[in-house]
Scaffold this motif. Sequence first.
Motif, short mmCIF file in Angstrom:
data_model
loop_
_atom_site.label_atom_id
_atom_site.label_comp_id
_atom_site.label_asym_id
_atom_site.label_seq_id
_atom_site.Cartn_x
_atom_site.Cartn_y
_atom_site.Cartn_z
N PHE A 117 0.85 -1.19 0.00
CA PHE A 117 0.00 0.00 0.00
C PHE A 117 0.89 1.24 0.00
O PHE A 117 1.82 1.33 0.82
N THR A 118 0.59 2.19 -0.88
CA THR A 118 1.32 3.46 -0.80
C THR A 118 0.82 4.18 0.45
O THR A 118 -0.38 4.23 0.73
N THR A 119 1.76 4.70 1.22
CA THR A 119 1.42 5.20 2.56
C THR A 119 2.13 6.52 2.85
O THR A 119 3.31 6.67 2.51
N ALA A 120 1.40 7.43 3.48
CA ALA A 120 2.05 8.65 3.99
C ALA A 120 1.75 8.74 5.49
O ALA A 120 0.60 8.57 5.90
N VAL A 121 2.79 8.96 6.28
CA VAL A 121 2.59 9.19 7.71
C VAL A 121 2.78 10.68 7.96
O VAL A 121 3.77 11.27 7.50
N LEU A 122 1.83 11.29 8.65
CA LEU A 122 1.90 12.73 8.91
C LEU A 122 2.14 12.92 10.40
O LEU A 122 1.38 12.39 11.23
N GLU A 123 3.17 13.67 10.74
CA GLU A 123 3.58 13.77 12.13
C GLU A 123 3.87 15.23 12.48
O GLU A 123 4.61 15.91 11.77
N GLU A 124 3.29 15.67 13.58
CA GLU A 124 3.44 17.07 13.97
C GLU A 124 4.87 17.38 14.46
O GLU A 124 5.39 18.47 14.23
N ALA A 125 5.48 16.42 15.14
CA ALA A 125 6.82 16.65 15.69
C ALA A 125 7.86 16.61 14.57
O ALA A 125 7.54 16.30 13.43
N ASP A 126 9.12 16.90 14.94
CA ASP A 126 10.14 16.85 13.89
C ASP A 126 10.93 15.54 13.93
O ASP A 126 11.98 15.41 13.33
N ASP A 127 10.39 14.58 14.66
CA ASP A 127 11.04 13.26 14.65
C ASP A 127 10.03 12.22 15.11
O ASP A 127 8.93 12.56 15.58
N VAL A 128 10.43 10.98 15.01
CA VAL A 128 9.54 9.90 15.43
C VAL A 128 9.48 9.85 16.96
O VAL A 128 10.28 10.49 17.64
N GLY A 129 8.54 9.07 17.50
CA GLY A 129 8.53 8.85 18.94
C GLY A 129 7.17 9.01 19.61
O GLY A 129 6.92 8.44 20.65
N GLY A 130 6.31 9.86 19.02
CA GLY A 130 4.98 10.03 19.61
C GLY A 130 5.08 10.48 21.04
O GLY A 130 5.77 11.45 21.37
N THR A 131 4.41 9.76 21.93
CA THR A 131 4.38 10.16 23.34
C THR A 131 5.79 10.26 23.92
O THR A 131 6.06 11.10 24.77
N TRP A 132 6.68 9.42 23.42
CA TRP A 132 8.06 9.43 23.94
C TRP A 132 8.89 10.56 23.35
O TRP A 132 9.99 10.85 23.81
N TYR A 133 8.37 11.22 22.34
CA TYR A 133 9.00 12.43 21.81
C TYR A 133 8.66 13.61 22.73
O TYR A 133 9.52 14.42 23.06
N TRP A 134 7.39 13.68 23.14
CA TRP A 134 6.92 14.87 23.86
C TRP A 134 7.19 14.81 25.36
O TRP A 134 7.49 15.83 25.97
N ASN A 135 7.06 13.64 25.97
CA ASN A 135 7.14 13.55 27.44
C ASN A 135 8.58 13.35 27.91
O ASN A 135 8.99 12.26 28.26
N ARG A 136 9.34 14.46 27.91
CA ARG A 136 10.76 14.37 28.23
C ARG A 136 11.07 14.84 29.65
O ARG A 136 12.19 15.21 29.96
N TYR A 137 10.08 14.92 30.49
CA TYR A 137 10.28 15.47 31.83
C TYR A 137 11.25 14.59 32.62
O TYR A 137 11.44 13.41 32.31
N PRO A 138 11.89 15.17 33.66
CA PRO A 138 12.84 14.38 34.44
C PRO A 138 12.14 13.18 35.05
O PRO A 138 11.05 13.31 35.60
N GLY A 139 12.74 12.03 34.92
CA GLY A 139 12.18 10.82 35.53
C GLY A 139 11.24 10.04 34.63
O GLY A 139 10.74 8.98 35.02
N ALA A 140 11.00 10.55 33.39
CA ALA A 140 10.04 9.85 32.52
C ALA A 140 10.59 8.48 32.13
O ALA A 140 11.70 8.36 31.62
N ARG A 141 9.81 7.47 32.41
CA ARG A 141 10.16 6.09 32.08
C ARG A 141 8.88 5.36 31.74
O ARG A 141 7.80 5.78 32.10
N CYS A 142 9.03 4.19 31.12
CA CYS A 142 7.84 3.36 30.95
C CYS A 142 7.54 2.68 32.29
O CYS A 142 8.41 2.60 33.17
N ASP A 143 6.31 2.22 32.46
CA ASP A 143 6.03 1.51 33.70
C ASP A 143 5.47 0.11 33.45
O ASP A 143 4.84 -0.49 34.30
#
Length: 897
Positions: A44-70
């Motif tokens: 399938f021809t596909t386009a992904v549209l992303e507001e940020a300037d890199d991949v990562g989604g939630t892990w791109y935006w949530n960079r606060y001190p101590g941010a980890r997965c749980d």
Amino acid sequence: MPDAMVAARVSEAASGTTQQVDVAVVGAGFAGLYLLHRLRKAGFTTAVLEEADDVGGTWYWNRYPGARCDIQTIDYSYTFDPELESAWKWSEKYATQPEILRYLGFVADRYDLRPDIRFRTRITAATWDQAVERWLLTTNSGATVSCRYYIMATGCLSSPKPPEIDGVKDFKGEIYFTSRWPREEVKLAGKRVAVIGTGSSGIQAIPLIAEQAAHLTVFQRTPSFAIPAQNGPPPADRVALLKSDRASYRAQARDSLAGVPWPLSTVVSWQLSDAERRERFETAWAAGDLIYILTQLWADQGVDFEGNAVLADLVREKIREIVKNPETAAALTPHDHPFGAKRPCLDTNYYATYNRPNVTLVNLRQEPIKSITASGIKTDKRTADLDVIVFATGFDAMTGAIRAVHPITGRGGKSLSDVWTHGPQTYLGLTVAGFPNLFMITGPGSPSVLSNMAVSIEQHVDWVVDRLIAMREAGFTTIEATETAQAGWAQHMADCSTLTLHRLANTWYTGANVPGKAQGVMPYPGGVGPYRSICNEVVSHNMLGFRLTGPNGAEQCNDGQIVRLQPDVRLVLNMLADMKLPPLECFGAQGARDFLAAFNAARPAGRPVGDVVDGTLTVTGGSLPYRLYRPATPGPHPIVVYFHGGGWVLGDQVSDEPFCRDMCRRSGMIFVSVGYRHAPEHRFPTAAEDGYAATRWIAEHAADLGGKPGPVMVAGWSAGANVAAVTCQLARDRGGPQISGQLLVCPVTDCTFDRPSYNDNATGYFLTRSLMFWFWDLYCSPADRTDPRVSPLRGKLQGLPPAFVTTCEFDPLRDEGVAYAEAMSAAGVPVEQLKARGHFHTSMTMVDVVITGVSGRVQMADALRRFAGLPPAWREGDVGFRPSQVVAPHEIASAAE
Ligand code: NAP
């Protein structure tokens, strides 16, 4: 990606032409990346549209001190490619945000995904064009995209919630949101910092901010439960388990409830001693794992208020142990929700941070924030002068990530925002009626945030892409959920919600954190494994609930509701089907009794009651055993004479023990379960005559049994309900004993097999049509079958005691139970009916297994109390817990009209 490359691609997109693709995806996080990989592989021809300037989604935006997965990182990973799994090694049990972001970048590079991702691109509108059967997307850059399929991979927690506090704009210091933390270093050393919010983000950030700040003031509105992460290297035992058989480890995760391969726990809290419960809890505390503590302690902690309270108390004790100042400890201790009903948090030194001299907790329940001023925060009682305010105030979860991002306009100009005004409506959390070719990954109505997101994302992506491939092969070009399927899913969601305790907390799961938002449990609480099997069933039932269309009028629509059973009934029936048991009637009467006894021996007897006494009572021609269950409350208590189920052939005075205990506890009454004699050794009318004689004996010996002298009540299930109904007719005709009420649960009331429920539910729901034939043959000759002592529906019905009749939707006996209730009502008997939707013949008696039967048992206990002239006895956790339909007498009358 270098900035120059991004700029070149943005300007290319802005050149004016509409980009034509098969599929457009919004978001380049966990879901978007895997979607792109699979769609491209499928051609399938596909386009992904992303507001940020890199991949990562939630892990791109949530960079606060101590941010980890749980979720442990070995579980919070892609599993679609074993080579990828070997190529990446996590350094910690719970990886930090930078490491997870590096992982997603590594995945993007490994599969060369970036060329098909348009970064810094925000979609401004999405509109379905019915004429060409495509979505048209407009973007902030002016570029447009036309796609056949539109897939929202926007995550569940990507739309930050405004802080809703006056004066934020007046503050002259620095303001940060955990959900939009800057890339550059934030210097907090020597500063007076405030954190507002104590959910997962706040709890992770607070200990690290406290280490840097001159002073930290935490503004807490609602305390959360948190357990220590006990972080470190990935635990050797889990890694070894994964490595020993990666495929089966991953398969178990996919079939589990939460998306992590822990076995189903079957032991319930009241089966364990205090010491055993404490030991299990300490093990869980040391394990530092949310899924472990939520699933491995005891099976009832997530579904039963009392089972949950034991765990919540143990966590509260830990908080008091760690936090030195008792007032601070009290403020940090949650009391307004069951453990796990609100998202519990995983912490590192969170509670101990409040022992630091530079940390102050402000309890907003006692002193709400009045406003934010130029220099700090003012409450009713204090003014905190501040240099920095950190908002950890959360998200407009699930719907916010889809509804708020941009207007989505479906067929006939329908706006998704309007359709969702009163809460999200979806089919499977994947699609919405009226919005063809639109998919959501982990949307509202799917397990999503109640699961390991990595597992749920892969399942959704695979399901969607597989459907697109299948449609292409079959020549279809549109797919849309039907209204029937969507309404059915809403019903199933509501049924699942009654099963868990999430409904008892005001949280972002229910939309309660956003003022004015429609309320209701948004994620699917029925579990990852069951959800997966439902999605697969939709496919195997010829895309049940979807309309597919293609060129030249091609159309396919198998309309209907995918799950009509209560969720736990579905699980039980699936488990029974997997056991491939031979039909009970093949064993012969004694063999069937032995089988039932073995089955029951493996089952816990039920919750404690005040006293359990075995005895014998005398009837003409011999004596009968009985077991008496006495409530723990002071007596004397009203007495209920109980007759067990088993088709007049099987069972005994202890075979319905869990039900008798449960009803004894809920009603506060003595239950005397009678071991009446069975066919084929004792054929008709022995069971009926035993029932009557036993009732008479018990009424006469009420005081000796510790009961209230006077009228008794009768109750029974299945053939036992037949005995109870017949007993009422005999007692009326033979001058006593006095009976003040009859509780008939799935009663046998008539000898014909031609009512629709006998055909609708002939097989597949445990009690089969053929098993009923067998029971009738063993108990009663054809000539005797119309005798009211076995077919009470054919007897005189005037002058019977008030009745409560429970029938279950998927039970061959349903219609004769309803017929008996209606006939009694027509004869002037006060009757209430409970028509238990989605239940089967054994739902009400499978206490602690069919949890959705609780509401029915509460209503039945209340009915018994009404018969005895007592007020209802609700338990705290039962409030609002009524999935089934109760029909009051006047409604029966009007329905009959
Ligand atoms: P959250 O759980 O919604 O917590 C927001 C906090 O802010 C709550 O304590 C809330 O109090 C408070 N708050 C909101 N508005 C307020 C106001 N006007 N005044 C005072 N207090 C206010 O949000 P979150 O901490 O960002 O976490 C959201 C979810 O993201 C988590 O539950 C989790 O699923 C996910 N998450 C995961 C991780 C991880 O994987 N490690 C980390 C962070 C987040 P009330 O409770 O009274 O509303």
